[in-house]
Each structure stands twice: as C-alpha cells, then as structure tokens.
Scaffold this motif. Structure first.
Motif, PDB file in Angstrom:
ATOM      1  N   GLU A  37       0.819  -1.214   0.000  1.00  0.00           N
ATOM      2  CA  GLU A  37       0.000   0.000   0.000  1.00  0.00           C
ATOM      3  C   GLU A  37       0.850   1.261   0.000  1.00  0.00           C
ATOM      4  OE1 GLU A  37      -0.334  -2.679   1.781  1.00  0.00           O
ATOM      5  OE2 GLU A  37      -2.424  -3.351   1.764  1.00  0.00           O
ATOM      6  N   THR A  38       2.051   1.188   0.559  1.00  0.00           N
ATOM      7  CA  THR A  38       2.912   2.371   0.602  1.00  0.00           C
ATOM      8  C   THR A  38       3.299   2.832  -0.808  1.00  0.00           C
ATOM      9  OG1 THR A  38       4.761   3.317   1.842  1.00  0.00           O
ATOM     10  CG2 THR A  38       5.190   1.234   0.768  1.00  0.00           C
ATOM     11  N   ILE A  39       3.317   1.881  -1.758  1.00  0.00           N
ATOM     12  CA  ILE A  39       3.609   2.237  -3.146  1.00  0.00           C
ATOM     13  C   ILE A  39       2.407   2.991  -3.739  1.00  0.00           C
ATOM     14  CG2 ILE A  39       4.306   1.348  -5.422  1.00  0.00           C
ATOM     15  CD1 ILE A  39       6.297   0.774  -3.069  1.00  0.00           C
ATOM     16  N   CYS A  40       1.214   2.498  -3.452  1.00  0.00           N
ATOM     17  CA  CYS A  40       0.007   3.162  -3.970  1.00  0.00           C
ATOM     18  C   CYS A  40      -0.110   4.584  -3.424  1.00  0.00           C
ATOM     19  CB  CYS A  40      -1.248   2.386  -3.561  1.00  0.00           C
ATOM     20  SG  CYS A  40      -1.252   0.669  -4.093  1.00  0.00           S
ATOM     21  N   THR A  41       0.107   4.751  -2.129  1.00  0.00           N
ATOM     22  CA  THR A  41      -0.115   6.071  -1.535  1.00  0.00           C
ATOM     23  C   THR A  41       0.995   7.051  -1.933  1.00  0.00           C
ATOM     24  OG1 THR A  41       0.930   5.305   0.523  1.00  0.00           O
ATOM     25  CG2 THR A  41      -1.474   5.207   0.407  1.00  0.00           C
ATOM     26  N   GLY A  42       2.244   6.565  -2.005  1.00  0.00           N
ATOM     27  CA  GLY A  42       3.345   7.436  -2.448  1.00  0.00           C
ATOM     28  C   GLY A  42       3.161   7.829  -3.901  1.00  0.00           C
ATOM     29  N   ALA A  43       2.680   6.896  -4.719  1.00  0.00           N
ATOM     30  CA  ALA A  43       2.447   7.212  -6.138  1.00  0.00           C
ATOM     31  C   ALA A  43       1.315   8.228  -6.269  1.00  0.00           C
ATOM     32  CB  ALA A  43       2.120   5.944  -6.917  1.00  0.00           C
ATOM     33  N   ALA A  44       0.292   8.107  -5.433  1.00  0.00           N
ATOM     34  CA  ALA A  44      -0.813   9.079  -5.484  1.00  0.00           C
ATOM     35  C   ALA A  44      -0.301  10.469  -5.113  1.00  0.00           C
ATOM     36  CB  ALA A  44      -1.928   8.650  -4.539  1.00  0.00           C
ATOM     37  N   GLY A 377      11.396   6.617   2.364  1.00  0.00           N
ATOM     38  CA  GLY A 377      10.925   5.441   1.630  1.00  0.00           C
ATOM     39  C   GLY A 377       9.836   5.771   0.644  1.00  0.00           C
ATOM     40  N   GLU A 378       9.798   7.015   0.183  1.00  0.00           N
ATOM     41  CA  GLU A 378       8.732   7.388  -0.740  1.00  0.00           C
ATOM     42  C   GLU A 378       9.216   7.541  -2.181  1.00  0.00           C
ATOM     43  OE1 GLU A 378       6.724  11.193  -0.291  1.00  0.00           O
ATOM     44  OE2 GLU A 378       4.861  10.312  -0.985  1.00  0.00           O
ATOM     45  N   GLY A 379      10.518   7.754  -2.386  1.00  0.00           N
ATOM     46  CA  GLY A 379      11.042   8.132  -3.697  1.00  0.00           C
ATOM     47  C   GLY A 379      10.574   7.262  -4.858  1.00  0.00           C
ATOM     48  N   PRO A 380      10.775   5.938  -4.800  1.00  0.00           N
ATOM     49  CA  PRO A 380      10.392   5.112  -5.949  1.00  0.00           C
ATOM     50  C   PRO A 380       8.888   5.176  -6.251  1.00  0.00           C
ATOM     51  CG  PRO A 380      11.901   3.918  -4.520  1.00  0.00           C
ATOM     52  CD  PRO A 380      11.503   5.156  -3.776  1.00  0.00           C
ATOM     53  N   ALA A 381       8.085   5.407  -5.206  1.00  0.00           N
ATOM     54  CA  ALA A 381       6.640   5.517  -5.409  1.00  0.00           C
ATOM     55  C   ALA A 381       6.274   6.899  -5.956  1.00  0.00           C
ATOM     56  CB  ALA A 381       5.907   5.254  -4.100  1.00  0.00           C
ATOM     57  N   LEU A 382       6.905   7.944  -5.429  1.00  0.00           N
ATOM     58  CA  LEU A 382       6.686   9.295  -5.973  1.00  0.00           C
ATOM     59  C   LEU A 382       6.996   9.303  -7.462  1.00  0.00           C
ATOM     60  CD1 LEU A 382       8.347  11.878  -3.521  1.00  0.00           C
ATOM     61  CD2 LEU A 382       5.950  11.782  -4.194  1.00  0.00           C
ATOM     62  N   ALA A 383       8.092   8.606  -7.820  1.00  0.00           N
ATOM     63  CA  ALA A 383       8.505   8.558  -9.231  1.00  0.00           C
ATOM     64  C   ALA A 383       7.426   7.887 -10.077  1.00  0.00           C
ATOM     65  CB  ALA A 383       9.831   7.809  -9.356  1.00  0.00           C
ATOM     66  N   ILE A 384       6.804   6.836  -9.557  1.00  0.00           N
ATOM     67  CA  ILE A 384       5.715   6.163 -10.290  1.00  0.00           C
ATOM     68  C   ILE A 384       4.586   7.164 -10.562  1.00  0.00           C
ATOM     69  CG2 ILE A 384       3.830   4.475 -10.033  1.00  0.00           C
ATOM     70  CD1 ILE A 384       5.809   2.645  -8.563  1.00  0.00           C
ATOM     71  N   GLY A 385       4.196   7.884  -9.532  1.00  0.00           N
ATOM     72  CA  GLY A 385       3.099   8.835  -9.686  1.00  0.00           C
ATOM     73  C   GLY A 385       3.428   9.926 -10.687  1.00  0.00           C
ATOM     74  N   ALA A 386       4.670  10.429 -10.630  1.00  0.00           N
ATOM     75  CA  ALA A 386       5.081  11.490 -11.548  1.00  0.00           C
ATOM     76  C   ALA A 386       5.065  10.972 -12.981  1.00  0.00           C
ATOM     77  CB  ALA A 386       6.468  12.004 -11.164  1.00  0.00           C
ATOM     78  N   ALA A 387       5.565   9.755 -13.179  1.00  0.00           N
ATOM     79  CA  ALA A 387       5.626   9.189 -14.530  1.00  0.00           C
ATOM     80  C   ALA A 387       4.221   8.922 -15.074  1.00  0.00           C
ATOM     81  CB  ALA A 387       6.450   7.909 -14.522  1.00  0.00           C
ATOM     82  N   LEU A 388       3.301   8.523 -14.199  1.00  0.00           N
ATOM     83  CA  LEU A 388       1.927   8.298 -14.650  1.00  0.00           C
ATOM     84  C   LEU A 388       1.236   9.618 -14.985  1.00  0.00           C
ATOM     85  CD1 LEU A 388       0.880   5.527 -12.097  1.00  0.00           C
ATOM     86  CD2 LEU A 388       0.979   5.244 -14.586  1.00  0.00           C
ATOM     87  N   ALA A 389       1.589  10.673 -14.251  1.00  0.00           N
ATOM     88  CA  ALA A 389       0.944  11.972 -14.472  1.00  0.00           C
ATOM     89  C   ALA A 389       1.447  12.626 -15.746  1.00  0.00           C
ATOM     90  CB  ALA A 389       1.207  12.898 -13.280  1.00  0.00           C
TER      91      ALA A 389
END
Ligand SMILES: Cc1ncc(C[n+]2csc(CCOP(=O)(O)OP(=O)(O)O)c2C)c(N)n1
Length: 503
Positions: A37-44, A377-389
């Motif tokens: 879930e931490t990946i989902c929330t960081g990506a959001a 521990g958010e960086g890789p998830a933040l990157a997912i969200g940025a790339a999706l946006a």
C-alpha cells in the motif's frame, strides 16, 4: 470519470472487489497495482503534485490503510490532492467484529482533510464528489472515503456526473500585502521564503520578478512539494536542514516574507539549539500560509512593488563531469550535467541528495519533488506517480539505499507499467544521517547497538539484483565515469532502469 479522475492506484481485497469490477464495467480509469500500500499512496502523492488533480487510491480495510499511512502523511504535508477509498465490511457484518475489522476513521483522521463513511448505496456518488472537492480545496489535501461492501454491491440510481464546486482558497489581507511591500522596499537584504505554489509556474515567475525588482533572496522550504529550478529560472536556495545552519541563514536577513510556506521550524528539538527560527523577530510578514493563495499574494505584492520585469538569469555556468571513485557530490555532478531539459527529479536520497540541491540550479530546467513529511521510503513511489501523471517527461529518482529498502516493491510496478523512470540508488550502506546527527550532537554511535542499527553493510543489499528480479534492467557502478555511461544509456531509451551507485 465525470470528475476527471483518470487513475486508480490499488491494492484491493475482497471488500473492494465490486469497485475493481466497476473499473471494467465503465472503462476509462487506469488501474495500477502496487504490491504494498505504501507504493500506492506514495504514487498518489507524486501524481497529485504533477497532475494537480487527485488519483484514487483503493485500499483494503484498516490494515491496508495502515500500511499506506506514512506516505499519506507525506501527501498531507505536500498538499497533494488525493482521494483514498477504503473498503469496509458490509455494514450488517460490523457487529460481528471479524478479523480484519479496525477503526478506520481513527487512522484516517491523522492525515485527512476530510473523512466520510458512506451510509447508503445512493450516498456513494455524492460522497465521492464531496471527497474530490475536499481533495482540491485549500491547495490540496487527502480525502478519505470509507465504503462498506454492501453499499458497493447494491443497486443505486444514476449519480450526477457533475463534480462539486471547489471552495475558493483564502487570500491575503490587503494590509499584509502592504506591510510585505514596505519591508521589501526598505532596501535591506530581505528574502521571500517560498512554499507550495510559490515554487513553480506562475508563482515562481512572480517571485523572480519581485527578486529582480527588490534584490531580495529567494529561499525554499526544506521539504518542498514541487520546485521548478535550473538554469534560467529564478534561483531558489533551499533552507538548510540542520537547525544551526538554517538559523544562521535566516539571522543574516533583514526582512523575511513567507509565501505559501509554513514558518520554518527545525526537524527535531535539540537542547540549546533553535527550533522556531523566526520567533521574536519584528521583521517578519507572513503573506500566505500553506492553506492560502500564494499566487494571488505574489501577484498583488508584485503589482504594489511595480515588479514587472522578468527574472534575469546569471550567465550560464557549465557543469563539468566528475571523474573517479563515487561519492555523493560526484553523483550529483553527473546527474546535474546529464539530466535532460524538463526532467522530473525526485531527490529523496537524504544525505546523498544534499550536494544535488546546491548544484541543480545550474542544471537544465527541471521539476523536483522532495520528501515533504520526513517519512522516508517514498522516492520510488513518488517517481511512479510522476511518470503516470506526465509520461512525456523523464523521471529520475535519486534515492538512498536505506530509504529505498522501504519501497523495494515499486520496481515491479515500474516494470509492469513500462514507466520512464531511472533510479540511482546511492548505496552508502548506512543510515548515514543518523550517524551524522549523533556526531554533530557529540554522541558516540560506534557501540555495537548504535553501529549495528545504523549500518546496512552486513550483508550488503544487491540493488541491481533486486531491480532485475522485478523486471527492471540494472547496472552496478563504482566510478563517476561508469555512472555517466549508465545514465547516458538510460536517458537514451524509454522505460525503467536502475543504477546501483556504490561508494
Ligand atoms: C518512515 C520513517 N522511518 C524511519 C525514519 C528515521 N530515519 C530517518 S533517516 C533514516 C535513515 C536514512 O538512511 P538512508 O535512506 O540510507 O540515507 P542516508 O542517511 O544514508 O543518506 C531513518 C531510518 C524516518 N524518517 N521515516
């Protein structure tokens, strides 16, 4: 769909499956699976910062929400618009106190701007529209909706596709704008402390004009949500992380004006060290806090000052590529020299990101997303969200090994969705910041407990293998030359890639 929601970051369970099925029944919202879930929330969080509108996060009951909580805390600090849907047991099953039952609202209240429990099938549509409006209000926030399973599966009438109106963001009082202008006109060496929307787009452009007109410095909050920087853009210096350095930087200023930021405070309270840096000063004007309209405040301030000329950049200062064995400064040097124009950089590498902060103003213009709430521990998830946006922009996550270990599952989602993300893991094999803080406080950390609990070298983590195991190609590098080679190759192709930078 009617409210322009395009993405659902999910880690579902039985109680959310009707919502998952609905994504097939009415296609148009992209479903993306996160393996924790931490990946989902960081990506959001990352998505909200770049897209400026919310994604849905779909989580399973209280335990799923609890797993995603640290990055929802970061999202709250970033003022990211996020809508969290938490599935709940059927309302008639609640009294049975089944194994997964938990007090969801208690968890949600710690990070949410709004929390609502849907009370009927017909209530889902209006509650969701309210949640979306809450997520967009006051510069952005997290809205959490608890959706019982029986209401998800019941038949309800058609909902209205029209989104609710977002309430207007409060604006600065005219008196405050006047005081700020007077302070800047006094001709002393003042500064704007910028946060939120003052750090990118129109806000940054206005700040640049004011700096040109008055000669004031531009400072950014330590944990900014989104900063546009690089050669040609108004040069914003990030406030130092360490309390004594931040205090010193602020002490030298005569006249401090806050726009879009909170009044700066230290991360931690240390005996004998300052914690509320601006307390007791009479040359401070807070034009707009994080809840208020920073762009409007800057516009009115610029008008009052007659600041109509755009920021004038210094002549470019070319960056040389470093050579030899890697360290944090060389990693920063390689990245800053090679990063393409318009990249989104996520510099969440704690100590290894400090040198990058300084040098990045000389790189090609780009956007940075920082860690806002200090929950690592958010960086890789933040990157997912940025790339999706914004799939057209290269995303580079400059990450630390300790931080990355919280988010290892992110690489699988990066591979599966073919996201254009390069991760540079700064593998110093330690929780270096904790050792550094102890050194600065004169506390020995070399004992077996303290050295054991701050070292990551026994055994070393094989980052390249971790990435490859999840479908992300990777390379291990030890010199600046090899890092530059690896980064050039990564930038020349699309798709995820990891560079394990060992030093
Ligand atoms: C969620 C969370 N857990 C723990 C911490 C405490 N903490 C702060 S920095 C840090 C270690 C950082 O190590 P690393 O990411 O490798 O970066 P380095 O300090 O080596 O540059 C820890 C454990 C935190 N800030 N957030």
């Amino acid at each position: 769909l009617g409210a322009d929601i395009e993405l659902c970051l999910a880690n579902p369970g039985t109680t959310e499956m009707p919502i998952v099925l609905a994504l097939d029944t009415v296609p148009g919202i992209r479903p993306v699976l996160g393996l924790h879930e931490t990946i989902c929330t960081g990506a959001a969080d990352g998505y909200g910062r770049i897209a400026g509108k919310p994604a849905l996060v779909l989580l399973h009951l209280g335990p799923g929400l609890a797993n995603g909580l640290a990055n929802l805390h970061n999202a709250r600090r970033a003022r990211s618009p996020v809508v969290v849907l938490v599935g709940e047991h059927a309302s008639w099953h609640m009294a049975a106190d089944a194994p997964l039952a938990m007090e969801i609202e208690k968890l949600a209240e710690t990070f949410s701007a709004a929390v609502e429990r849907v009370a009927s099938p017909e209530g889902i549509g209006p509650a969701l529209r309210r949640a979306i409006a809450s997520a967009l209000a006051r510069n952005g926030g997290v809205a959490t909706l608890v959706v019982p399973h029986d209401h998800q599966i019941a038949v309800a009438g058609p909902g209205s596709p029209v989104p609710d109106a977002v309430p207007a963001t409060p604006t600065a009082e005219e008196r405050t704008v006047r005081d700020a202008a007077a302070l800047l006109r006094s001709g002393q060496s003042g500064a704007l402390i910028l946060g939120g929307r003052a750090l990118h787009g129109t806000g940054l452009e206005l700040a640049g004009r004011i700096a040109r007109r008055t000669g004031c410095a531009l400072l950014g909050e330590v944990g900014f949500a989104r900063l546009e920087t690089g050669w040609g853009l108004p040069s914003v210096r990030r406030l130092p992380y360490f309390a004594n350095e931040a205090q010193e930087a602020l002490r030298r200023l005569r006249g401090v004006i806050g726009v879009g930021a909170k009044k700066p405070v230290s991360f931690f309270g240390w005996p004998g060290q300052p914690n509320r840096y601006l307390d007791g000063r009479d040359d401070v004007v807070w034009l707009a806090g994080p809840d208020e309209d920073a762009v409007d405040a800057l516009e009115r301030l610029a008008d009052r000052l007659g600041a109509f000329e755009p920021w004038r950049p210094e002549p470019p200062d070319p960056l040389d590529l470093p050579t030899g064995a890697l360290d944090a400064a060389k990693i920063a040097g390689v990245l800053a020299a090679l990063q393409p124009e318009g990249a989104i950089i996520v510099p969440t590498a704690v100590t290894s990101a400090y040198p990058y902060s300084t040098i990045a103003t000389r790189a090609r213009p780009h956007t940075q997303l920082a860690l806002t709430g200090g929950a690592i521990g958010e960086g890789p998830a933040l990157a997912i969200g940025a790339a999706l946006a914004d799939p057209g922009r290269k995303v580079v996550n400059l990450e630390a090994d300790g931080s990355c270990a919280y988010a290892m599952q992110a690489f699988w989602t990066q591979a599966r969705e073919r996201l254009d993300i390069v991760t540079i893991v700064c593998a110093n094999q330690a929780y270096r910041i904790l050792q550094l803080e102890m050194e600065r406080a004169g506390m020995p950390w070399q004992g077996p407990a303290a050295s054991g609990l701050t070292s990551l070298s026994r055994p070393p983590i094989g980052w390249a293998r971790i990435a490859e195991a999840q479908g992300v190609p990777a390379r291990r590098v030890e010199t600046a030359e090899d890092l530059a080679d690896g980064l050039r190759a990564a930038l020349a192709t699309r798709g995820p890639l990891l560079l394990e930078a060992v030093f």
